[in-house]
Design a protein around this motif. Structure first.
Motif, PDB file in Angstrom:
ATOM      1  N   VAL A 341       0.868  -1.177   0.000  1.00  0.00           N
ATOM      2  CA  VAL A 341       0.000   0.000   0.000  1.00  0.00           C
ATOM      3  C   VAL A 341       0.909   1.232   0.000  1.00  0.00           C
ATOM      4  O   VAL A 341       1.746   1.382   0.893  1.00  0.00           O
ATOM      5  CB  VAL A 341      -0.926   0.023   1.225  1.00  0.00           C
ATOM      6  CG1 VAL A 341      -1.766   1.307   1.226  1.00  0.00           C
ATOM      7  CG2 VAL A 341      -1.830  -1.194   1.216  1.00  0.00           C
ATOM      8  N   VAL A 342       0.742   2.083  -1.002  1.00  0.00           N
ATOM      9  CA  VAL A 342       1.607   3.257  -1.153  1.00  0.00           C
ATOM     10  C   VAL A 342       0.797   4.517  -0.874  1.00  0.00           C
ATOM     11  O   VAL A 342      -0.290   4.706  -1.419  1.00  0.00           O
ATOM     12  CB  VAL A 342       2.217   3.331  -2.568  1.00  0.00           C
ATOM     13  CG1 VAL A 342       3.100   4.571  -2.696  1.00  0.00           C
ATOM     14  CG2 VAL A 342       3.018   2.071  -2.865  1.00  0.00           C
ATOM     15  N   LYS A 343       1.346   5.381  -0.011  1.00  0.00           N
ATOM     16  CA  LYS A 343       0.763   6.701   0.244  1.00  0.00           C
ATOM     17  C   LYS A 343       1.819   7.749  -0.088  1.00  0.00           C
ATOM     18  O   LYS A 343       2.896   7.762   0.504  1.00  0.00           O
ATOM     19  CB  LYS A 343       0.330   6.833   1.703  1.00  0.00           C
ATOM     20  CG  LYS A 343      -0.835   5.929   2.069  1.00  0.00           C
ATOM     21  CD  LYS A 343      -1.281   6.167   3.503  1.00  0.00           C
ATOM     22  CE  LYS A 343      -2.465   5.262   3.843  1.00  0.00           C
ATOM     23  NZ  LYS A 343      -2.941   5.490   5.246  1.00  0.00           N
ATOM     24  N   ILE A 379       1.876  -4.138   3.558  1.00  0.00           N
ATOM     25  CA  ILE A 379       3.110  -3.386   3.838  1.00  0.00           C
ATOM     26  C   ILE A 379       2.865  -1.947   3.396  1.00  0.00           C
ATOM     27  O   ILE A 379       2.578  -1.679   2.221  1.00  0.00           O
ATOM     28  CB  ILE A 379       4.315  -3.987   3.102  1.00  0.00           C
ATOM     29  CG1 ILE A 379       4.582  -5.409   3.602  1.00  0.00           C
ATOM     30  CG2 ILE A 379       5.551  -3.111   3.291  1.00  0.00           C
ATOM     31  CD1 ILE A 379       5.669  -6.123   2.834  1.00  0.00           C
ATOM     32  N   LEU A 380       2.950  -1.034   4.350  1.00  0.00           N
ATOM     33  CA  LEU A 380       2.647   0.364   4.082  1.00  0.00           C
ATOM     34  C   LEU A 380       3.922   1.106   3.702  1.00  0.00           C
ATOM     35  O   LEU A 380       4.927   1.069   4.436  1.00  0.00           O
ATOM     36  CB  LEU A 380       2.016   1.020   5.315  1.00  0.00           C
ATOM     37  CG  LEU A 380       1.687   2.514   5.197  1.00  0.00           C
ATOM     38  CD1 LEU A 380       0.661   2.748   4.082  1.00  0.00           C
ATOM     39  CD2 LEU A 380       1.177   3.049   6.523  1.00  0.00           C
ATOM     40  N   ILE A 381       3.899   1.783   2.567  1.00  0.00           N
ATOM     41  CA  ILE A 381       5.027   2.592   2.095  1.00  0.00           C
ATOM     42  C   ILE A 381       4.544   4.043   2.019  1.00  0.00           C
ATOM     43  O   ILE A 381       3.667   4.369   1.215  1.00  0.00           O
ATOM     44  CB  ILE A 381       5.525   2.132   0.709  1.00  0.00           C
ATOM     45  CG1 ILE A 381       5.884   0.641   0.741  1.00  0.00           C
ATOM     46  CG2 ILE A 381       6.724   2.954   0.279  1.00  0.00           C
ATOM     47  CD1 ILE A 381       6.149   0.061  -0.619  1.00  0.00           C
ATOM     48  N   VAL A 382       5.105   4.892   2.880  1.00  0.00           N
ATOM     49  CA  VAL A 382       4.709   6.303   2.926  1.00  0.00           C
ATOM     50  C   VAL A 382       5.858   7.143   2.371  1.00  0.00           C
ATOM     51  O   VAL A 382       6.990   7.071   2.871  1.00  0.00           O
ATOM     52  CB  VAL A 382       4.378   6.747   4.355  1.00  0.00           C
ATOM     53  CG1 VAL A 382       3.854   8.188   4.355  1.00  0.00           C
ATOM     54  CG2 VAL A 382       3.359   5.805   4.984  1.00  0.00           C
ATOM     55  N   ILE A 388      11.297   8.234   3.248  1.00  0.00           N
ATOM     56  CA  ILE A 388      10.403   7.132   2.885  1.00  0.00           C
ATOM     57  C   ILE A 388      10.278   6.236   4.102  1.00  0.00           C
ATOM     58  O   ILE A 388      11.280   5.851   4.706  1.00  0.00           O
ATOM     59  CB  ILE A 388      10.938   6.322   1.689  1.00  0.00           C
ATOM     60  CG1 ILE A 388      11.115   7.212   0.469  1.00  0.00           C
ATOM     61  CG2 ILE A 388      10.002   5.163   1.367  1.00  0.00           C
ATOM     62  CD1 ILE A 388      11.800   6.516  -0.683  1.00  0.00           C
ATOM     63  N   GLN A 389       9.055   5.883   4.466  1.00  0.00           N
ATOM     64  CA  GLN A 389       8.824   5.041   5.634  1.00  0.00           C
ATOM     65  C   GLN A 389       8.133   3.756   5.191  1.00  0.00           C
ATOM     66  O   GLN A 389       7.143   3.792   4.456  1.00  0.00           O
ATOM     67  CB  GLN A 389       7.967   5.773   6.667  1.00  0.00           C
ATOM     68  CG  GLN A 389       7.968   5.104   8.028  1.00  0.00           C
ATOM     69  CD  GLN A 389       7.359   5.998   9.096  1.00  0.00           C
ATOM     70  OE1 GLN A 389       6.397   6.694   8.820  1.00  0.00           O
ATOM     71  NE2 GLN A 389       7.909   5.960  10.297  1.00  0.00           N
ATOM     72  N   VAL A 390       8.693   2.620   5.624  1.00  0.00           N
ATOM     73  CA  VAL A 390       8.148   1.306   5.285  1.00  0.00           C
ATOM     74  C   VAL A 390       7.710   0.634   6.585  1.00  0.00           C
ATOM     75  O   VAL A 390       8.512   0.519   7.527  1.00  0.00           O
ATOM     76  CB  VAL A 390       9.193   0.439   4.559  1.00  0.00           C
ATOM     77  CG1 VAL A 390       8.606  -0.934   4.234  1.00  0.00           C
ATOM     78  CG2 VAL A 390       9.670   1.134   3.291  1.00  0.00           C
ATOM     79  N   ARG A 391       6.450   0.159   6.646  1.00  0.00           N
ATOM     80  CA  ARG A 391       5.915  -0.463   7.862  1.00  0.00           C
ATOM     81  C   ARG A 391       5.300  -1.816   7.534  1.00  0.00           C
ATOM     82  O   ARG A 391       4.616  -1.966   6.512  1.00  0.00           O
ATOM     83  CB  ARG A 391       4.854   0.422   8.504  1.00  0.00           C
ATOM     84  CG  ARG A 391       5.403   1.734   9.061  1.00  0.00           C
ATOM     85  CD  ARG A 391       4.304   2.534   9.725  1.00  0.00           C
ATOM     86  NE  ARG A 391       4.821   3.764  10.314  1.00  0.00           N
ATOM     87  CZ  ARG A 391       4.077   4.650  10.966  1.00  0.00           C
ATOM     88  NH1 ARG A 391       2.771   4.419  11.111  1.00  0.00           N
ATOM     89  NH2 ARG A 391       4.613   5.742  11.463  1.00  0.00           N
ATOM     90  N   ASP A 392       5.562  -2.783   8.419  1.00  0.00           N
ATOM     91  CA  ASP A 392       4.888  -4.075   8.310  1.00  0.00           C
ATOM     92  C   ASP A 392       4.515  -4.523   9.710  1.00  0.00           C
ATOM     93  O   ASP A 392       5.227  -4.237  10.674  1.00  0.00           O
ATOM     94  CB  ASP A 392       5.795  -5.114   7.634  1.00  0.00           C
ATOM     95  CG  ASP A 392       7.022  -5.428   8.464  1.00  0.00           C
ATOM     96  OD1 ASP A 392       6.935  -6.311   9.346  1.00  0.00           O
ATOM     97  OD2 ASP A 392       8.077  -4.776   8.258  1.00  0.00           O
TER      98      ASP A 392
END
Length: 421
Positions: A341-343, A379-382, A388-392
């Motif tokens: 998921v990209v924001k 997996i969130l990519i902001v 750039i922030q990557v969260r799982d």
């Protein structure tokens, strides 16, 4: 405060200026001490020396008549009152080769009544008493048309002491004070200029040394125009840098060679494992092989990125690089049943970076997230303008925990586990 003072005192320039200042003060103090000692003890050394030197110069001022006979002294033309006013304190006479006096000063022959003429006449210092007053005298020789003439000059010691005490020492003291002040100022500015000029190469040397880093190990310190005392240190330091660079290059070459040598066998092992019948042991071995392959790939990337010259910085569209990394890892994400998921909050921001290195960094972050993310999660990519922030949401200490990886523009990658409220 104490540390600051000790640091300043440890400076070469401060020590040099301090040495100049102390040497000047000691030199001036020694001069003043000698003058005061002479004045205090009323030493006759100055009187004897002055009379002796004055007689030698006085003898060269004889004025002769047409027959070559002395008739007057040149000093009397400039100061006609001198020997007339000081008839009790100073006098002279001129003697020929036979010992006959041919010229007296205003004091006349009576002044010299206690001094016999010794033939032949000898030059040098002597003393006598006139009317109970001690006289310092000297004989000097003069030559004219092949004839020799002897000038005897006498000055009372009391007059010499009076001159020294009232005028000489007073003028000397004033002169020493003025001379000392001028000397201190001139020496200070000269020493300051010399020290700055001398230490200028050292300041440049320090600036050059500050630029040396693992990315610029080929840099060397310049040893031109350095003080001879510092040059050996710089040469030794450059030799040390050469050895460090050689060791670093050797290490990097070994790292790259080892990674290349391991890559092919690991690929073959993984291929053979994939062809085997699926069992629990086979899956464990396959996971280990995949893990080792990834480590080898990381070693190759480390060897490449350690060289600064391998980077090519250009303007990069960060959203395009993110989409490229997602596309590259899409199949891996699908196999692990996770999605991306990209924001995008970057507003079209562009970074100046090496595109290949940036892609590799993003790929490593996303691979790590895929491995930790549970099935059927996102997996969130902001994307921000500068990071750039990557969260799982992986398994952590609490069910509400998640893994967060941050890639900041101009900084290193940081990974941390954050807890939700």
């Amino acid at each position: 405060m104490r540390f600051r003072i000790e640091k300043q005192l440890n400076s070469i320039s401060v020590k040099t200026l301090l040495a100049f200042f102390i040497s000047m003060v000691l030199s001036i103090s020694l001069i003043v001490f000698v003058l005061d000692a002479v004045y205090f003890f009323k030493n006759s050394i100055f009187s004897e020396t002055d009379v002796n030197d004055f007689a030698k110069n006085f003898a060269q001022e004889i004025l002769y008549n047409k027959e070559g006979i002395p008739e007057k002294m040149g000093l009397e033309l400039e100061y006609p009152w001198l020997f007339e006013s000081l008839v009790q304190e100073a006098a002279y006479r001129v003697i020929d080769q036979s010992g006959k006096v041919v010229l007296y000063s205003a004091a006349g022959a009576a002044f010299w009544s206690s001094v016999d003429i010794v033939h032949p006449v000898t030059t040098g210092y002597f003393k006598f008493e006139h009317d109970g007053v001690l006289m310092d005298a000297a004989t000097a020789k003069a030559e004219n048309d092949g004839q020799s003439w002897f000038v005897q000059l006498a000055v009372s010691r009391r007059f010499m002491f009076f001159s020294h005490d009232t005028f000489g020492f007073r003028f000397v003291r004033s002169g020493v004070i003025i001379f000392s002040l001028v000397l201190l100022l001139v020496f200070f500015f000269c020493a300051h200029f010399i020290v700055r000029h001398t230490l200028k190469p050292l300041r440049k040397l320090s600036e050059s040394a500050a630029l040396i880093s693992p990315k610029f190990l080929q840099a060397r310190l310049e040893n031109d125009n350095l003080p001879t005392e510092i040059a050996p240190l710089v040469i030794s330091f450059n030799h040390t840098l050469e050895r460090l660079e050689h060791g670093y290059r050797t290490q990097q070459e070994f790292l790259s060679t080892a990674a290349h040598e391991l890559k092919t066998p690991l690929t073959l092992i993984r291929t053979q494992l994939e062809l085997m019948e699926e069992t629990e042991e086979r899956n464990w071995l396959l996971n280990d092989a995949n893990y080792m392959s990834r480590q080898v790939q990381q070693l190759l990337l480390l060897a490449e990125t350690s060289e600064f010259n391998n980077y090519n910085f250009i303007v990069v569209d960060i959203r395009y690089v993110v989409d490229e990394a997602i596309y590259y890892l899409q199949r891996m994400a699908e196999s692990e049943k996770v999605n991306f998921v990209v924001k995008d909050y970057s507003n079209g921001s562009q970074w100046r970076a090496d595109r290949g290195a940036l892609f590799t960094l993003l790929k490593n972050l996303l691979e790590n997230s895929i491995q930790h993310a549970p099935a059927d999660t996102s997996i969130l990519i902001v994307i921000y303008s500068n990071k750039i922030q990557v969260r799982d949401w992986g398994v952590a200490l609490t069910k509400a925990s998640y893994h967060s990886y941050l890639l900041v523009f101009g900084a290193e990658i940081t990974g941390e586990i954050l807890e939700q409220d």
